[in-house]
Each structure stands twice: as C-alpha cells, then as structure tokens.
Write a protein that holds these residues in place. Structure first.
Motif, PDB file in Angstrom:
ATOM      1  N   VAL A 188      -5.824  87.297  -2.901  1.00 24.28           N
ATOM      2  CA  VAL A 188      -5.362  85.926  -2.683  1.00 24.28           C
ATOM      3  C   VAL A 188      -6.106  85.314  -1.506  1.00 24.28           C
ATOM      4  CG1 VAL A 188      -3.388  84.490  -2.016  1.00 24.28           C
ATOM      5  CG2 VAL A 188      -3.088  86.344  -3.681  1.00 24.28           C
ATOM      6  N   SER A 189      -6.654  84.137  -1.715  1.00 28.01           N
ATOM      7  CA  SER A 189      -7.368  83.425  -0.656  1.00 28.01           C
ATOM      8  C   SER A 189      -6.493  82.347  -0.023  1.00 28.01           C
ATOM      9  CB  SER A 189      -8.640  82.791  -1.213  1.00 28.01           C
ATOM     10  OG  SER A 189      -9.247  81.927  -0.261  1.00 28.01           O
ATOM     11  N   SER A 190      -5.778  81.586  -0.852  1.00 35.24           N
ATOM     12  CA  SER A 190      -4.946  80.506  -0.327  1.00 35.24           C
ATOM     13  C   SER A 190      -3.836  80.183  -1.322  1.00 35.24           C
ATOM     14  CB  SER A 190      -5.777  79.249  -0.049  1.00 35.24           C
ATOM     15  OG  SER A 190      -6.344  78.752  -1.258  1.00 35.24           O
ATOM     16  N   TYR A 191      -2.863  79.434  -0.848  1.00 35.22           N
ATOM     17  CA  TYR A 191      -1.767  79.002  -1.708  1.00 35.22           C
ATOM     18  C   TYR A 191      -1.214  77.694  -1.168  1.00 35.22           C
ATOM     19  CZ  TYR A 191       1.112  80.848   2.073  1.00 35.22           C
ATOM     20  OH  TYR A 191       1.670  81.080   3.307  1.00 35.22           O
ATOM     21  N   ARG A 192      -0.491  77.005  -2.017  1.00 39.51           N
ATOM     22  CA  ARG A 192       0.113  75.736  -1.615  1.00 39.51           C
ATOM     23  C   ARG A 192       1.370  75.520  -2.449  1.00 39.51           C
ATOM     24  NH1 ARG A 192      -1.378  70.976   0.958  1.00 39.51           N
ATOM     25  NH2 ARG A 192      -0.409  69.069   0.187  1.00 39.51           N
ATOM     26  N   VAL A 193       2.454  75.160  -1.781  1.00 36.08           N
ATOM     27  CA  VAL A 193       3.724  74.898  -2.457  1.00 36.08           C
ATOM     28  C   VAL A 193       4.167  73.473  -2.123  1.00 36.08           C
ATOM     29  CG1 VAL A 193       6.128  75.604  -2.726  1.00 36.08           C
ATOM     30  CG2 VAL A 193       4.375  77.340  -2.310  1.00 36.08           C
ATOM     31  N   THR A 194       4.538  72.720  -3.155  1.00 36.73           N
ATOM     32  CA  THR A 194       5.068  71.369  -2.947  1.00 36.73           C
ATOM     33  C   THR A 194       6.387  71.223  -3.689  1.00 36.73           C
ATOM     34  OG1 THR A 194       3.903  70.440  -4.860  1.00 36.73           O
ATOM     35  CG2 THR A 194       2.765  70.366  -2.726  1.00 36.73           C
ATOM     36  N   ILE A 195       7.215  70.334  -3.208  1.00 38.08           N
ATOM     37  CA  ILE A 195       8.441  69.936  -3.902  1.00 38.08           C
ATOM     38  C   ILE A 195       8.396  68.425  -4.053  1.00 38.08           C
ATOM     39  CG2 ILE A 195      10.955  69.796  -3.781  1.00 38.08           C
ATOM     40  CD1 ILE A 195      10.974  72.435  -2.307  1.00 38.08           C
ATOM     41  N   ASP A 196       8.386  68.003  -5.315  1.00 40.73           N
ATOM     42  CA  ASP A 196       8.217  66.569  -5.626  1.00 40.73           C
ATOM     43  C   ASP A 196       7.005  65.995  -4.905  1.00 40.73           C
ATOM     44  OD1 ASP A 196      10.384  66.745  -7.242  1.00 40.73           O
ATOM     45  OD2 ASP A 196      11.732  65.557  -5.985  1.00 40.73           O
ATOM     46  N   GLY A 197       5.932  66.788  -4.892  1.00 40.67           N
ATOM     47  CA  GLY A 197       4.653  66.337  -4.341  1.00 40.67           C
ATOM     48  C   GLY A 197       4.493  66.480  -2.846  1.00 40.67           C
ATOM     49  N   LYS A 198       5.542  66.887  -2.127  1.00 44.61           N
ATOM     50  CA  LYS A 198       5.462  67.025  -0.680  1.00 44.61           C
ATOM     51  C   LYS A 198       5.294  68.497  -0.282  1.00 44.61           C
ATOM     52  CE  LYS A 198       8.282  62.917   0.302  1.00 44.61           C
ATOM     53  NZ  LYS A 198       9.500  62.408   0.977  1.00 44.61           N
ATOM     54  N   TRP A 199       4.367  68.743   0.640  1.00 43.68           N
ATOM     55  CA  TRP A 199       4.083  70.108   1.080  1.00 43.68           C
ATOM     56  C   TRP A 199       5.318  70.745   1.706  1.00 43.68           C
ATOM     57  CZ3 TRP A 199       4.075  72.821   5.716  1.00 43.68           C
ATOM     58  CH2 TRP A 199       3.378  74.042   5.720  1.00 43.68           C
ATOM     59  N   VAL A 200       5.542  72.012   1.380  1.00 46.85           N
ATOM     60  CA  VAL A 200       6.682  72.761   1.901  1.00 46.85           C
ATOM     61  C   VAL A 200       6.163  74.045   2.536  1.00 46.85           C
ATOM     62  CG1 VAL A 200       8.827  73.957   1.317  1.00 46.85           C
ATOM     63  CG2 VAL A 200       8.231  71.833   0.149  1.00 46.85           C
ATOM     64  N   LEU A 201       6.715  74.395   3.678  1.00 46.87           N
ATOM     65  CA  LEU A 201       6.328  75.613   4.371  1.00 46.87           C
ATOM     66  C   LEU A 201       6.718  76.833   3.536  1.00 46.87           C
ATOM     67  CD1 LEU A 201       5.305  77.085   6.937  1.00 46.87           C
ATOM     68  CD2 LEU A 201       7.648  76.942   7.806  1.00 46.87           C
ATOM     69  N   ALA A 202       5.763  77.709   3.302  1.00 49.19           N
ATOM     70  CA  ALA A 202       6.014  78.937   2.554  1.00 49.19           C
ATOM     71  C   ALA A 202       5.331  80.094   3.268  1.00 49.19           C
ATOM     72  CB  ALA A 202       5.492  78.813   1.119  1.00 49.19           C
ATOM     73  N   SER A 203       6.081  81.157   3.536  1.00 48.21           N
ATOM     74  CA  SER A 203       5.538  82.320   4.241  1.00 48.21           C
ATOM     75  C   SER A 203       5.121  83.387   3.244  1.00 48.21           C
ATOM     76  CB  SER A 203       6.580  82.881   5.215  1.00 48.21           C
ATOM     77  OG  SER A 203       7.765  83.241   4.533  1.00 48.21           O
ATOM     78  N   TYR A 204       3.960  83.985   3.494  1.00 50.17           N
ATOM     79  CA  TYR A 204       3.372  84.966   2.575  1.00 50.17           C
ATOM     80  C   TYR A 204       3.292  86.318   3.256  1.00 50.17           C
ATOM     81  CZ  TYR A 204      -0.261  87.246  -0.275  1.00 50.17           C
ATOM     82  OH  TYR A 204      -0.981  88.136  -1.040  1.00 50.17           O
ATOM     83  N   ASP A 205       3.774  87.355   2.557  1.00 55.17           N
ATOM     84  CA  ASP A 205       3.693  88.727   3.067  1.00 55.17           C
ATOM     85  C   ASP A 205       2.911  89.563   2.062  1.00 55.17           C
ATOM     86  OD1 ASP A 205       3.960  91.251   4.067  1.00 55.17           O
ATOM     87  OD2 ASP A 205       6.130  91.194   4.300  1.00 55.17           O
ATOM     88  N   PRO A 206       1.622  89.842   2.335  1.00 54.16           N
ATOM     89  CA  PRO A 206       0.806  90.613   1.385  1.00 54.16           C
ATOM     90  C   PRO A 206       1.351  92.012   1.115  1.00 54.16           C
ATOM     91  CG  PRO A 206      -0.571  89.565   3.065  1.00 54.16           C
ATOM     92  CD  PRO A 206       0.844  89.425   3.517  1.00 54.16           C
ATOM     93  N   LYS A 207       2.077  92.582   2.080  1.00 57.98           N
ATOM     94  CA  LYS A 207       2.600  93.947   1.894  1.00 57.98           C
ATOM     95  C   LYS A 207       3.540  94.014   0.699  1.00 57.98           C
ATOM     96  CE  LYS A 207       4.640  94.415   5.870  1.00 57.98           C
ATOM     97  NZ  LYS A 207       4.455  93.091   6.458  1.00 57.98           N
TER      98      LYS A 207
END
Length: 568
Positions: A508-527
């Motif tokens: 995984v290089s990058s990701y993006r999460v939106t709700i109704d088009g607005k960016w939302v903070l999302a935490s990623y744990d590769p483990k």
C-alpha cells in the motif's frame, strides 16, 4: 545539644543517600514516565535488524492505555504520527540539554490530540510530523502527555522511552542517565562461541569456519585454530522479574590476559545504526538469525569509537604452545560473565587465498573505492561506503522467473551491504506494463519481495541493500479493500468505520477516505492491515444516510475505489 547533633547526623545521612540514589542534572531529577513498577521488555543497545535499540521498552501489562507522564520540565518540541516507526510519538526538550522521546503511544494528551487532529485535517494526511512553537505546550515533570499503546512498528503494547543529547541527537542509556532503579542482579548468558580462521584481512579477506560450541559443552583439550583467527560471541542478558532477552552492554575478548578486542553499545548515533552489520558475524545473522558480535574489526566499519582493538581484533598465534582465550561480558548494571578455553595453532586450518581461476571468474571490489559491475542486462553500482571489507564479487544468471525475465544471482546474501548501492536492469517491457514493472528480490523459496524501480531510458533502476537473487516482475493487481460493515448498515452510535486494506505484491502506497465528498481522518496499521476512519471529528448528524468512499493505491499505481452507504 547531643540530640540536635544526632538529628543533624541523621539528616546528613538522609541527604547524602538521596543524592546518591536520585540522579541530579543541573540540580534537577527525573521521574519515571509511568506510574508502574518498572519492568522492561527491551533494553538500551539491543542488536536490532538495522540499528541498535536507542531506549527502554517499558511493559504496560499487555494492554494499551497506561498514562504516560513527562519525566522532567520542558516543552513539547515535536509530535509525529506514522503507521511505522515510533507511531504516535512525543518529543520533549528540557532545559538541561536533554530531549526525551515517548513512542508507540495510543493517544496524546487532550490538548495535543486536538492540535494534531486540526493539523491532520488541514494537511488531509494521517501521517504528520509537527514542530510546535516552544511556548505552545509547556510541561512540568509529572504532566500527562499521552497513553501507552501499540502504534507504529511495535510488536505489542509498551512505551518506548528515550533520552537524547539535544545538540547531537545521540541516545543515552535512560537507566543510567535518569538513575532509574530497575532490578538486575543477573549476569549475561553466553549462548554460543564460534571461531573463524582468516587470511588476507588487509587486502582480500578469506574466512573459514573452525568450531562453534556452547558453554555447556565440555572442551577437554585445546581447540586447534588457524594462526590468525577471530571470535564471534552470541549472548543475551536477563533481568529480575522478566523473561525477555536483553542486550549485553560490553564485550571484551582476551588472549593470555591481553585484551584483543572490546565493544560497547554506548553513544551510537542514528546515522551509524546500520553499521550493526559490520560488528556482527553476518552469515550467522542471515542464515540462522543469530546476533553474534565478532572481534574482527572490518576496515569499512564506522563503529571504531565504540571499539578498542589490537591487530584489528584478530588473534595471532606465533608459536605452537597452548594459549588461553577469555570472553568477558558485562550488562548495563555491571553484572559480568566470563568463559575461558584453550587454543593451539594448526597451520592446516589457515584459509586458502583465491587461486587464479577464482580471481579470473570474479571481480575484486575494494571497500575503499567505488565499484561498478555490468554483465548483459544487469548493472550494479557500489559507491564508497557500501562494503565493510573488500570482496571477490561473483554473479551469474540462474533460471528464468515466471514472467520470463532471468533471475540474477548477485554475489551472496551472506555478505552485508551498507547503503547507497544501485541496481539497474535493461529490459524490454511492453509499454502497457512499464509502470507496473519493478525490481524484485527472490528468496530461497521463490517468494518475491518488492524493491521498487524507476525507468531511466531502457533501464529499470532501484536502490538495493542486500546481495542475493533479483529479477523483474509486474504488479497489475489492485489492492484489496474489505469493509467491516454492510451496504446501508445502521451504525448509530458507532465511533468509526473499519476496513481491511492490503496489497500482496508492491504494498500500500496511499489511501484516502471521504464521507459525502469530505476528507475524513483514517488511521492505518500495516501490522493488522486495519484502516479506521474516525467519525467523532467528521461532524455527522444523527439519523442521516451518508456515502463513504475509500480509495487505496499501491506502489505501482494500481487503485481500488470502494463506495458504501451507511446510516449514522
């Protein structure tokens, strides 16, 4: 009067004892970062994969959430959030010239947490490195700064704690610098001692295995050795009340009571961390996962400030009588272990130098100059500093991989590389697959590991830090995205949206999460491959239907986009 004198004597004794047991730096003292009886899972100077452990790992009972406190007055000078490394981390600069680091936190203090979230939303990025003004977050000794957790490259809930020299960034042993009383009356344990003959150490070193034994084995007679040899010692330390395997602080090797070699783990800068591979018997690490400190000081090592040696750490026997070798180990608390055995010279054990046929087949690569090798479609470049000692480089192509590209066997994975090396492969790749092609490391069982690559004309080029087998492969497969909730699910009262994301090939290089088009903070744990989108900061209204979209991109620009509706 006598009573007053007695009281004065008692007071003097108490003060003296206090000064001896509580560290004082410029008249100040440190506290522990946790309100828990100190128990460690990792100590200072441990031999890690590519560095020396720069701090203490405090146990927190196997669960996240233990409050973490500033050990001394100062101000928060840096805050970082990352899916790797220290994860959530706080850096506090103190007026005594020291900086403390608190890593793998589950959460920051409320004020810092709010400030970090604000910056993450402004940058639309989970990963941030922030440098607040020195007046923004002033802290006193004992102030809450966060909660211990398991973020970043952590193997379980704990607090990673460091203390550094603020000017040099060199880490110091927190137990000694802060004066923490951590029970340790157990001496180091020697697990294995190995002996190796060596010839041509100053030109083209050739080494040969002589013998390996454990302290439990009875060595009745003198061990026959080459006239020039070195030791490699595998050892651990133990502490009271912990089953963890800790690092040994100091190694000292003697020949007939004359010290030939010593090494300690104090004051090694981050820039020199990867030189750990120059102090270890690397084939043991690569092939058997054993960290064995060797006495031979390779010429390209940058750890000489931590080493004292005679004959570059080589044992030289000038006669045929028996001699005594003594190994002495010391932990951070001053507990010592020794092991002695006898050796005797045998010329037949001297390693043979390469003959003319071997020299003609390979290429001598001196450690002190740049080296370039090219054959057919493959080219490697090793700048000065890539090698710790000179090698007789050899390479050949072996079988073809499934993609039709040859697998190149570049020297031996048992020879360490430092950094800066480059590999490039001239390849005829169809235009529709060029951006999907990458250089891959091929393990013994045939598994591919992504090493990246950029096209420069007809050549695909990448850095590489390990000798071994390489080929070219493709990644045309999209990342996997698996939501933990069904389409249209009612998650009223829920605090987050959860997904599993992963990519088996290039990662995984990058990701993006939106709700109704607005960016939302999302935490990623590769483990755990988990992605958690925070709803508490998304400003959602209860009882409404929302549409979330998650887009995940891998390192070869394959993209998966998933949309799903939910009711909150």
């Amino acid at each position: 009067m006598n009573l007053m004198k007695q009281r004065l004597k008692v007071a003097i004794v108490i003060v003296a004892t206090f000064c001896m047991t509580v560290p004082q730096i410029y008249g100040q003292s440190y506290r522990l970062p946790l309100n828990l009886t100190p128990s460690l899972s990792g100590n200072f100077g441990e031999l890690r994969a590519t560095h020396f452990h720069g701090g203490l790992d405090f146990r927190v009972g196997g669960v996240s959430g233990a409050p973490v406190y500033s050990v001394y007055d100062g101000y928060i000078s840096r805050v970082s959030v990352s899916p790797s490394g220290y994860g959530h981390a706080v850096y506090i600069q103190h007026p005594n010239g020291r900086t403390t680091v608190y890593g793998h936190l589950m959460a920051f203090s409320p004020a810092v947490e709010q400030w970090v979230r604000k910056n993450q939303y402004e940058k639309e990025s989970f990963s941030v490195t922030l440098v607040p003004d020195s007046t923004l977050f002033r802290v006193k000794k004992g102030d809450l700064i966060g909660k211990a957790g398991n973020t970043g490259s952590s193997g379980g809930p704990h607090l990673h704690f460091e203390i550094r020299n603020s000017a040099t960034e060199i880490t110091l042993d927190p137990a000694k610098e802060c004066g923490y009383s951590i029970p340790d009356a157990i001496a180091p344990v020697i697990e294995r001692i190995s002996l190796y003959g060596i010839s041509g150490s100053k030109s083209l070193p050739v080494r040969s295995f002589i013998k390996s034994f454990t302290p439990a084995e009875k060595i009745v007679s003198a061990i026959e050795v080459a006239d020039t040899f070195y030791l490699a010692v595998g050892a651990i330390d133990r502490m009271n009340g912990s089953g963890a395997r800790f690092a040994v602080h100091a190694y000292r090797f003697y020949l007939d009571n004359e010290q030939i070699f010593s090494f300690n783990t104090s004051g090694i800068s981050f820039e020199k961390g990867r030189y750990i591979n120059s102090i270890l018997e690397y084939p043991q690490k690569e092939n058997f996962n054993r960290s064995m400190v060797k006495s031979w000081v390779e010429p390209g090592s940058a750890l000489r400030g931590n080493i004292a040696s005679k004959n570059e750490g080589l044992f030289v026997l000038l006669d045929d009588i028996e001699h005594t070798i003594r190994v002495e180990l010391e932990d951070n608390s001053g507990n010592k272990t020794t092991k002695s055995f006898r050796v005797k010279r045998n010329f037949r054990l001297n390693p043979a130098l390469p003959d003319s046929a071997a020299l003609a087949k390979g290429m001598i690569m001196p450690w002190y100059i740049p080296n370039v090798w090219e054959r057919g479609s493959v080219k490697i470049e090793l700048p000065v500093g890539s090698l710790y000692s000179s090698i007789l480089f050899a390479a050949d192509s072996v079988s073809s991989y499934a993609g039709g590209f040859p697998v190149w066997n570049l020297h031996s994975s048992s020879t360490p590389l430092h950094s800066g090396a480059r590999i490039s492969v001239k390849a005829n790749v169809p235009s529709q697959f060029r951006e999907k092609a990458f250089i891959a490391y091929v393990s013994e069982n045939g598994r591919l590991s992504y090493r990246g690559g950029e096209w420069k004309g007809e050549r695909l080029e990448s850095g590489f830090s390990q000798f071994g087998r390489y080929t070219i492969s493709y990644d045309t497969i999209q990342p996997k995205v698996v939501p933990a909730f069904k389409e249209g699910a009612n998650i009223a009262g829920g605090k987050s949206l959860r997904f599993t994301i992963f990519d088996e090939m290039s990662g995984v290089s990058s990701y993006r999460v939106t709700i109704d088009g607005k960016w939302v903070l999302a935490s990623y744990d590769p483990k755990t491959r988990s992605l958690v989108a925070d709803l508490s900061t998304a400003r959602l209204q209860r009882g409404k239907r929302y549409k979330t979209e998650i887009s995940v991109t891998d390192n070869r620009n394959n993209v998966t986009t998933l949309t799903r509706e939910f009711i909150w």
